[in-house]
Design a protein around this motif. Structure first.
Motif, PDB file in Angstrom:
ATOM      1  N   ALA A  19       0.828  -1.206   0.000  1.00 36.53           N
ATOM      2  CA  ALA A  19       0.000   0.000   0.000  1.00 36.53           C
ATOM      3  C   ALA A  19       0.864   1.258   0.000  1.00 36.53           C
ATOM      4  CB  ALA A  19      -0.919   0.011   1.225  1.00 36.53           C
ATOM      5  N   ALA A  20       0.346   2.307  -0.601  1.00 35.93           N
ATOM      6  CA  ALA A  20       1.024   3.603  -0.545  1.00 35.93           C
ATOM      7  C   ALA A  20       0.816   4.238   0.822  1.00 35.93           C
ATOM      8  CB  ALA A  20       0.490   4.530  -1.634  1.00 35.93           C
ATOM      9  N   ALA A  34       3.289   0.683  10.240  1.00 32.77           N
ATOM     10  CA  ALA A  34       4.521   1.334  10.690  1.00 32.77           C
ATOM     11  C   ALA A  34       5.681   0.342  10.699  1.00 32.77           C
ATOM     12  CB  ALA A  34       4.325   1.932  12.078  1.00 32.77           C
ATOM     13  N   MET A  35       5.433  -0.871  11.169  1.00 32.05           N
ATOM     14  CA  MET A  35       6.485  -1.889  11.223  1.00 32.05           C
ATOM     15  C   MET A  35       6.963  -2.281   9.827  1.00 32.05           C
ATOM     16  SD  MET A  35       6.930  -2.300  14.413  1.00 32.05           S
ATOM     17  CE  MET A  35       6.176  -0.788  14.954  1.00 32.05           C
ATOM     18  N   LEU A  36       6.102  -2.097   8.839  1.00 27.25           N
ATOM     19  CA  LEU A  36       6.451  -2.408   7.449  1.00 27.25           C
ATOM     20  C   LEU A  36       6.969  -1.190   6.688  1.00 27.25           C
ATOM     21  CD1 LEU A  36       3.405  -4.720   6.693  1.00 27.25           C
ATOM     22  CD2 LEU A  36       5.798  -5.435   6.886  1.00 27.25           C
ATOM     23  N   GLY A  37       7.012  -0.035   7.364  1.00 25.49           N
ATOM     24  CA  GLY A  37       7.500   1.173   6.721  1.00 25.49           C
ATOM     25  C   GLY A  37       6.500   1.814   5.784  1.00 25.49           C
ATOM     26  N   VAL A  38       5.223   1.622   6.084  1.00 30.03           N
ATOM     27  CA  VAL A  38       4.139   2.208   5.277  1.00 30.03           C
ATOM     28  C   VAL A  38       3.476   3.299   6.118  1.00 30.03           C
ATOM     29  CG1 VAL A  38       1.927   1.741   4.155  1.00 30.03           C
ATOM     30  CG2 VAL A  38       3.778   0.056   4.016  1.00 30.03           C
ATOM     31  N   PRO A  39       3.303   4.494   5.579  1.00 28.36           N
ATOM     32  CA  PRO A  39       2.668   5.547   6.374  1.00 28.36           C
ATOM     33  C   PRO A  39       1.252   5.161   6.783  1.00 28.36           C
ATOM     34  CG  PRO A  39       3.000   6.258   4.085  1.00 28.36           C
ATOM     35  CD  PRO A  39       3.641   4.926   4.232  1.00 28.36           C
ATOM     36  N   ALA A  40       0.915   5.506   8.021  1.00 28.55           N
ATOM     37  CA  ALA A  40      -0.416   5.199   8.533  1.00 28.55           C
ATOM     38  C   ALA A  40      -1.048   6.454   9.119  1.00 28.55           C
ATOM     39  CB  ALA A  40      -0.331   4.108   9.601  1.00 28.55           C
ATOM     40  N   VAL A  41      -2.286   6.667   8.751  1.00 32.54           N
ATOM     41  CA  VAL A  41      -3.082   7.746   9.328  1.00 32.54           C
ATOM     42  C   VAL A  41      -4.168   7.063  10.145  1.00 32.54           C
ATOM     43  CG1 VAL A  41      -4.564   9.728   8.879  1.00 32.54           C
ATOM     44  CG2 VAL A  41      -2.571   9.303   7.422  1.00 32.54           C
ATOM     45  N   TYR A  42      -4.078   7.240  11.463  1.00 32.92           N
ATOM     46  CA  TYR A  42      -4.974   6.581  12.414  1.00 32.92           C
ATOM     47  C   TYR A  42      -5.984   7.605  12.919  1.00 32.92           C
ATOM     48  CZ  TYR A  42      -6.322   4.541  16.963  1.00 32.92           C
ATOM     49  OH  TYR A  42      -7.015   4.052  18.049  1.00 32.92           O
ATOM     50  N   GLY A  43      -7.249   7.360  12.656  1.00 34.78           N
ATOM     51  CA  GLY A  43      -8.303   8.251  13.114  1.00 34.78           C
ATOM     52  C   GLY A  43      -9.198   7.551  14.111  1.00 34.78           C
ATOM     53  N   LYS A  73      -4.256  15.049   6.049  1.00 33.52           N
ATOM     54  CA  LYS A  73      -2.907  14.516   6.219  1.00 33.52           C
ATOM     55  C   LYS A  73      -2.644  13.382   5.230  1.00 33.52           C
ATOM     56  CE  LYS A  73       1.103  14.331   8.077  1.00 33.52           C
ATOM     57  NZ  LYS A  73       2.030  15.464   7.951  1.00 33.52           N
ATOM     58  N   ALA A  74      -3.635  12.530   5.033  1.00 31.42           N
ATOM     59  CA  ALA A  74      -3.481  11.421   4.083  1.00 31.42           C
ATOM     60  C   ALA A  74      -3.218  11.961   2.677  1.00 31.42           C
ATOM     61  CB  ALA A  74      -4.718  10.530   4.106  1.00 31.42           C
ATOM     62  N   LEU A  75      -3.972  12.960   2.264  1.00 36.48           N
ATOM     63  CA  LEU A  75      -3.780  13.555   0.940  1.00 36.48           C
ATOM     64  C   LEU A  75      -2.406  14.212   0.820  1.00 36.48           C
ATOM     65  CD1 LEU A  75      -7.335  15.046   0.323  1.00 36.48           C
ATOM     66  CD2 LEU A  75      -6.308  13.041  -0.788  1.00 36.48           C
ATOM     67  N   GLU A  76      -1.989  14.879   1.884  1.00 37.50           N
ATOM     68  CA  GLU A  76      -0.670  15.515   1.894  1.00 37.50           C
ATOM     69  C   GLU A  76       0.435  14.460   1.737  1.00 37.50           C
ATOM     70  OE1 GLU A  76       2.140  17.049   5.467  1.00 37.50           O
ATOM     71  OE2 GLU A  76       0.126  17.905   5.445  1.00 37.50           O
ATOM     72  N   LEU A  77       0.323  13.368   2.469  1.00 38.71           N
ATOM     73  CA  LEU A  77       1.323  12.301   2.383  1.00 38.71           C
ATOM     74  C   LEU A  77       1.377  11.690   0.984  1.00 38.71           C
ATOM     75  CD1 LEU A  77       0.723  10.560   5.818  1.00 38.71           C
ATOM     76  CD2 LEU A  77       2.845  11.677   5.087  1.00 38.71           C
ATOM     77  N   LEU A  78       0.209  11.456   0.409  1.00 38.90           N
ATOM     78  CA  LEU A  78       0.161  10.832  -0.910  1.00 38.90           C
ATOM     79  C   LEU A  78       0.781  11.708  -1.997  1.00 38.90           C
ATOM     80  CD1 LEU A  78      -3.343   9.140  -0.738  1.00 38.90           C
ATOM     81  CD2 LEU A  78      -1.108   8.001  -0.742  1.00 38.90           C
ATOM     82  N   GLN A  79       0.873  13.005  -1.743  1.00 37.75           N
ATOM     83  CA  GLN A  79       1.484  13.925  -2.709  1.00 37.75           C
ATOM     84  C   GLN A  79       2.982  14.119  -2.465  1.00 37.75           C
ATOM     85  OE1 GLN A  79      -0.906  17.475  -2.488  1.00 37.75           O
ATOM     86  NE2 GLN A  79      -2.743  16.439  -3.192  1.00 37.75           N
ATOM     87  N   ALA A  80       3.486  13.568  -1.370  1.00 35.39           N
ATOM     88  CA  ALA A  80       4.898  13.754  -1.025  1.00 35.39           C
ATOM     89  C   ALA A  80       5.804  12.980  -1.973  1.00 35.39           C
ATOM     90  CB  ALA A  80       5.134  13.310   0.416  1.00 35.39           C
TER      91      ALA A  80
END
Length: 124
Positions: A19-20, A34-43, A73-80
């Motif tokens: 996953a992105a 997080a353990m896999l190095g994938v950004p996570a947004v927890y709500g 935040k999710a949208l911001e990360l996906l554009q990084a």
């Protein structure tokens, strides 16, 4: 449909790893990402200490109580740029600072041994 149905639990980690970004209200999935190095947004209104550590110390998880800032935040990360590389580096930093508990336990048992017989009484 945007629903992914996972039939085998073992496939879940492959899906997360590919996953992105992971977005959701599940603390376990956010932590696994997080353990896999994938950004996570927890709500979630429930804010957990270990997820706060993953946010404050490693910036692997982002914790939100409200949906709108979480989505932003999710949208911001996906554009990084270099998102995957950045999060793999953050994961590496986190893993360097932690111990492998299984390895520690094996080492302890093999090298320390038990000082005495365990005090266990099993019913007959």
């Amino acid at each position: 449909s945007n629903i992914l149905k996972i039939k085998n639990k073992k496939d879940l980690f492959a899906v997360i790893a590919g996953a992105a970004l992971v977005f959701g209200e599940g603390a376990t999935i956010a932590s696994e990402a997080a353990m896999l190095g994938v950004p996570a947004v927890y709500g979630n209104s429930i804010q957990l200490g270990y997820l706060k550590e993953l946010e404050n110390d490693y910036r692997l998880v982002y914790n939100f109580k409200e949906e709108k800032p979480a989505l932003q935040k999710a949208l911001e990360l996906l554009q990084a740029k270099d998102l995957k590389k950045t999060f793999q580096e953050r994961k590496g930093k986190m893993l360097k600072e932690k111990i492998d508990v299984t390895r520690w336990m094996v080492d302890f048992i093999e090298n320390q041994g038990w000082r005495s017989e365990p005090n266990v009484h099993l019913p007959k």
